[in-house]
Design a protein around this motif. Structure first.
Motif, mmCIF file in Angstrom:
data_model
loop_
_atom_site.group_PDB
_atom_site.id
_atom_site.type_symbol
_atom_site.label_atom_id
_atom_site.label_comp_id
_atom_site.label_asym_id
_atom_site.label_seq_id
_atom_site.Cartn_x
_atom_site.Cartn_y
_atom_site.Cartn_z
ATOM 1 N N GLY A 80 0.818 -1.210 0.000
ATOM 2 C CA GLY A 80 0.000 0.000 0.000
ATOM 3 C C GLY A 80 0.850 1.256 0.000
ATOM 4 O O GLY A 80 0.590 2.209 -0.752
ATOM 5 N N ILE A 81 1.898 1.263 0.835
ATOM 6 C CA ILE A 81 2.796 2.424 0.876
ATOM 7 C C ILE A 81 3.557 2.563 -0.435
ATOM 8 O O ILE A 81 3.726 3.666 -0.973
ATOM 9 C CB ILE A 81 3.772 2.278 2.062
ATOM 10 C CG1 ILE A 81 2.997 2.360 3.379
ATOM 11 C CG2 ILE A 81 4.849 3.345 2.016
ATOM 12 C CD1 ILE A 81 3.850 2.070 4.599
ATOM 13 N N PHE A 82 4.000 1.436 -1.012
ATOM 14 C CA PHE A 82 4.725 1.481 -2.283
ATOM 15 C C PHE A 82 3.841 2.059 -3.404
ATOM 16 O O PHE A 82 4.287 2.901 -4.196
ATOM 17 C CB PHE A 82 5.195 0.074 -2.653
ATOM 18 C CG PHE A 82 5.923 -0.001 -3.967
ATOM 19 C CD1 PHE A 82 7.231 0.430 -4.067
ATOM 20 C CD2 PHE A 82 5.284 -0.486 -5.101
ATOM 21 C CE1 PHE A 82 7.902 0.381 -5.270
ATOM 22 C CE2 PHE A 82 5.939 -0.545 -6.308
ATOM 23 C CZ PHE A 82 7.255 -0.106 -6.399
ATOM 24 N N ALA A 83 2.584 1.611 -3.459
ATOM 25 C CA ALA A 83 1.670 2.126 -4.483
ATOM 26 C C ALA A 83 1.409 3.617 -4.282
ATOM 27 O O ALA A 83 1.333 4.390 -5.251
ATOM 28 C CB ALA A 83 0.360 1.343 -4.455
ATOM 29 N N SER A 84 1.306 4.061 -3.034
ATOM 30 C CA SER A 84 1.073 5.489 -2.764
ATOM 31 C C SER A 84 2.256 6.334 -3.198
ATOM 32 O O SER A 84 2.090 7.397 -3.812
ATOM 33 C CB SER A 84 0.803 5.688 -1.265
ATOM 34 O OG SER A 84 -0.312 4.950 -0.857
ATOM 35 N N LEU A 85 3.476 5.845 -2.893
ATOM 36 C CA LEU A 85 4.669 6.596 -3.298
ATOM 37 C C LEU A 85 4.796 6.649 -4.810
ATOM 38 O O LEU A 85 5.177 7.683 -5.385
ATOM 39 C CB LEU A 85 5.914 5.956 -2.685
ATOM 40 C CG LEU A 85 6.027 6.048 -1.165
ATOM 41 C CD1 LEU A 85 7.260 5.297 -0.676
ATOM 42 C CD2 LEU A 85 6.091 7.507 -0.718
ATOM 43 N N LEU A 86 4.490 5.541 -5.481
ATOM 44 C CA LEU A 86 4.569 5.514 -6.945
ATOM 45 C C LEU A 86 3.552 6.481 -7.556
ATOM 46 O O LEU A 86 3.869 7.206 -8.511
ATOM 47 C CB LEU A 86 4.319 4.087 -7.433
ATOM 48 C CG LEU A 86 4.583 3.831 -8.921
ATOM 49 C CD1 LEU A 86 6.056 4.072 -9.238
ATOM 50 C CD2 LEU A 86 4.191 2.408 -9.296
ATOM 51 N N ALA A 87 2.343 6.504 -7.003
ATOM 52 C CA ALA A 87 1.328 7.433 -7.513
ATOM 53 C C ALA A 87 1.735 8.880 -7.260
ATOM 54 O O ALA A 87 1.546 9.754 -8.127
ATOM 55 C CB ALA A 87 -0.016 7.134 -6.844
ATOM 56 N N ALA A 88 2.341 9.144 -6.099
ATOM 57 C CA ALA A 88 2.781 10.513 -5.799
ATOM 58 C C ALA A 88 3.895 10.949 -6.742
ATOM 59 O O ALA A 88 3.908 12.094 -7.222
ATOM 60 C CB ALA A 88 3.259 10.594 -4.348
ATOM 61 N N ALA A 89 4.828 10.034 -7.045
ATOM 62 C CA ALA A 89 5.907 10.372 -7.978
ATOM 63 C C ALA A 89 5.362 10.637 -9.377
ATOM 64 O O ALA A 89 5.776 11.583 -10.059
ATOM 65 C CB ALA A 89 6.929 9.249 -8.012
ATOM 66 N N GLY A 90 4.398 9.822 -9.810
ATOM 67 C CA GLY A 90 3.788 10.047 -11.128
ATOM 68 C C GLY A 90 3.046 11.363 -11.202
ATOM 69 O O GLY A 90 3.142 12.097 -12.189
ATOM 70 N N PHE A 91 2.313 11.683 -10.148
ATOM 71 C CA PHE A 91 1.591 12.961 -10.114
ATOM 72 C C PHE A 91 2.563 14.139 -10.157
ATOM 73 O O PHE A 91 2.337 15.136 -10.852
ATOM 74 C CB PHE A 91 0.735 13.030 -8.853
ATOM 75 C CG PHE A 91 0.036 14.355 -8.663
ATOM 76 C CD1 PHE A 91 -1.102 14.665 -9.381
ATOM 77 C CD2 PHE A 91 0.539 15.290 -7.771
ATOM 78 C CE1 PHE A 91 -1.727 15.877 -9.221
ATOM 79 C CE2 PHE A 91 -0.079 16.512 -7.600
ATOM 80 C CZ PHE A 91 -1.225 16.803 -8.326
ATOM 81 N N PHE A 92 3.670 13.999 -9.431
ATOM 82 C CA PHE A 92 4.663 15.078 -9.406
ATOM 83 C C PHE A 92 5.266 15.303 -10.798
ATOM 84 O O PHE A 92 5.380 16.445 -11.269
ATOM 85 C CB PHE A 92 5.758 14.724 -8.404
ATOM 86 C CG PHE A 92 6.883 15.702 -8.349
ATOM 87 C CD1 PHE A 92 6.738 16.912 -7.697
ATOM 88 C CD2 PHE A 92 8.093 15.429 -8.979
ATOM 89 C CE1 PHE A 92 7.772 17.829 -7.657
ATOM 90 C CE2 PHE A 92 9.126 16.333 -8.947
ATOM 91 C CZ PHE A 92 8.967 17.539 -8.279
ATOM 92 N N LEU A 93 5.640 14.227 -11.474
ATOM 93 C CA LEU A 93 6.254 14.367 -12.798
ATOM 94 C C LEU A 93 5.254 14.904 -13.825
ATOM 95 O O LEU A 93 5.585 15.766 -14.645
ATOM 96 C CB LEU A 93 6.804 13.020 -13.253
ATOM 97 C CG LEU A 93 8.015 12.492 -12.463
ATOM 98 C CD1 LEU A 93 8.409 11.112 -12.947
ATOM 99 C CD2 LEU A 93 9.188 13.452 -12.596
ATOM 100 N N LEU A 94 4.024 14.403 -13.783
ATOM 101 C CA LEU A 94 3.033 14.877 -14.748
ATOM 102 C C LEU A 94 2.696 16.347 -14.529
ATOM 103 O O LEU A 94 2.576 17.121 -15.487
ATOM 104 C CB LEU A 94 1.768 14.017 -14.642
ATOM 105 C CG LEU A 94 1.890 12.590 -15.173
ATOM 106 C CD1 LEU A 94 0.599 11.824 -14.930
ATOM 107 C CD2 LEU A 94 2.214 12.596 -16.660
ATOM 108 N N SER A 95 2.534 16.739 -13.271
ATOM 109 C CA SER A 95 2.207 18.142 -13.004
ATOM 110 C C SER A 95 3.381 19.067 -13.332
ATOM 111 O O SER A 95 3.189 20.245 -13.616
ATOM 112 C CB SER A 95 1.817 18.311 -11.533
ATOM 113 O OG SER A 95 2.876 17.907 -10.684
#
Length: 404
Positions: free
Chosen positions: A21-36
């Protein structure tokens, strides 16, 4: 209930579930950061004289027209690195100038493109976006000549010609097309596309392979609705390009792909290595916090056991109290009594008499004990006291050895 069963009953989720769960959250946060961070660079501007604009003054139609003619999309330069690359040097770079373009960017383009084929297209119209149709724009009026001359003067020492042109048609590589309304032209005796005697719509500079198209209504989206002008646009570009299909469009003049901020600095060289190092350190700190490495460290006693610990503690207390310098005479008296008892001195001898008796035990050094006793008694510093006490102890040890 066993211990593992009780522990499982207290934790609503397993550790494996929490980890993923933590790994998926960090991956989603990194993707959001790069896309934004990079999404603004890929948004196409609405209207304006850019190669991505589908408005009347834009050039998206010419880009697609070249793609149909050459079988591939013409590349777009989004950075100065792309403009200075070896690939760009073999292409005709089309620089479409808009009224709100960056003059500093144009200066950089001129410097980077020295000696390379480049077509500069001057602006002509003031437009406004149409609210009812996204990407469309409404033509208001011509730009003042002073504005166009300002851009033209940054490329070469020339100004737009004054007066209305009476030319109704233009000859583009043997193809006759209708002259644009309110034609923009410059005085030139050797035009590539003439607008009458001594007047040029397309001209070339003397010292650089730079071409200037003074009227954009020959190649912009509004012009390409005319099949003759669309065909003439390809003929004109074919006349200038160094090789078939070797055409590139510039986007840096319009600020596309040039917006730098703190987020980009974090994920691009040279600071990318620093960012990865910080993330790795944070990951290690997180893993360290998940579990203990090794047995827990026991807290040491404030006061240790044993004689040595007792002596060290006493010495520490005397040192903190500042009384060590006053112990020399007491230590000397104590050692005199101890030496007398160990060497068998008669009972009841007073101080000086005992000193003489002890001196008589040392046949190799007259007054050996008295001298060391006096040095210990007069010691005032810690170093002096340590040295005198060591000599007094050694003297007593030697006498005991001789006696045995």
């Amino acid at each position: 209930m066993s211990a593992p069963a009780a522990e499982a009953a207290q934790e609503p989720f397993s550790r494996k579930t929490l980890f993923w769960g933590i790994f998926a959250s960090l991956l989603a946060a990194a993707g959001f950061f790069l896309l934004s961070t990079y999404a603004p660079d890929f948004r196409q501007p609405e209207g304006g004289g850019t190669p991505l604009s589908k408005g009347g003054s834009g050039y998206a139609g010419l880009v697609e027209w070249l793609k149909l003619a050459n079988g591939q999309w013409p590349p777009m330069a989004r950075s100065e690195e792309a403009l200075s690359s070896g690939l760009a040097s073999r292409f005709l770079l089309i620089v479409t100038i808009a009224p709100n373009s960056d003059p500093a960017a144009l200066a950089r383009i001129i410097k980077l493109r020295s000696g390379k084929a480049t077509l500069f297209v001057l602006p002509k119209w003031i437009t406004l976006p149409q609210q009812a149709h996204e990407g469309w724009e409404m033509k208001l009026e011509r730009l003042p000549d002073t504005v166009v001359n300002d851009w033209l003067g940054r490329i070469t020492k020339a100004k737009l010609g004054e007066g209305d042109s009476t030319i109704k048609q233009l000859d583009v590589e043997g193809r006759t097309v209708a002259a644009p309304d309110e034609l923009q032209w410059v005085a030139n005796d050797h035009p590539l596309i003439a607008a009458g005697t001594g007047r040029a719509v397309l001209s070339e500079l003397d010292k650089e392979p730079f071409y200037i198209l003074t009227d954009p209504d020959l190649i912009n989206n509004a012009a390409l609705k005319d099949p003759q002008k669309a065909a003439a646009a390809l003929d004109m570009i074919a006349m200038l390009e160094p090789g078939k299909g070797a055409v590139m469009f510039d986007l840096t003049l319009h600020g596309i792909g040039q917006k730098y901020d703190l987020a980009k600095l974090l994920v691009e060289p040279p600071f990318l290595a620093l960012t990865l190092s910080v993330l790795a350190a944070a990951a290690l700190a997180f893993l360290h916090g998940l579990g203990r490495f090794g047995p827990p460290r026991t807290e040491a006693r404030a006061i240790a056991f044993g004689k040595r610990a007792l002596v060290d503690t006493t010495a520490m207390l005397l040192k903190r109290a500042g009384r060590i310098e006053e112990l020399g005479d007491r230590y000397a008296a104590l050692m005199r009594a101890r030496a007398g008892a160990l060497l068998g001195a008669p009972q009841g001898l007073p101080g000086e008499a005992l000193d003489r008796w002890l001196d008589s035990r040392d046949r190799g050094e007259p007054q050996g004990f008295s001298r060391r006793y006096k040095a210990t008694n007069e010691a005032r510093t810690l170093a002096q006291m340590h040295e005198a006490a060591q000599e007094l102890h050694d003297w007593t040890t030697r006498r005991l050895g001789e006696r045995r």
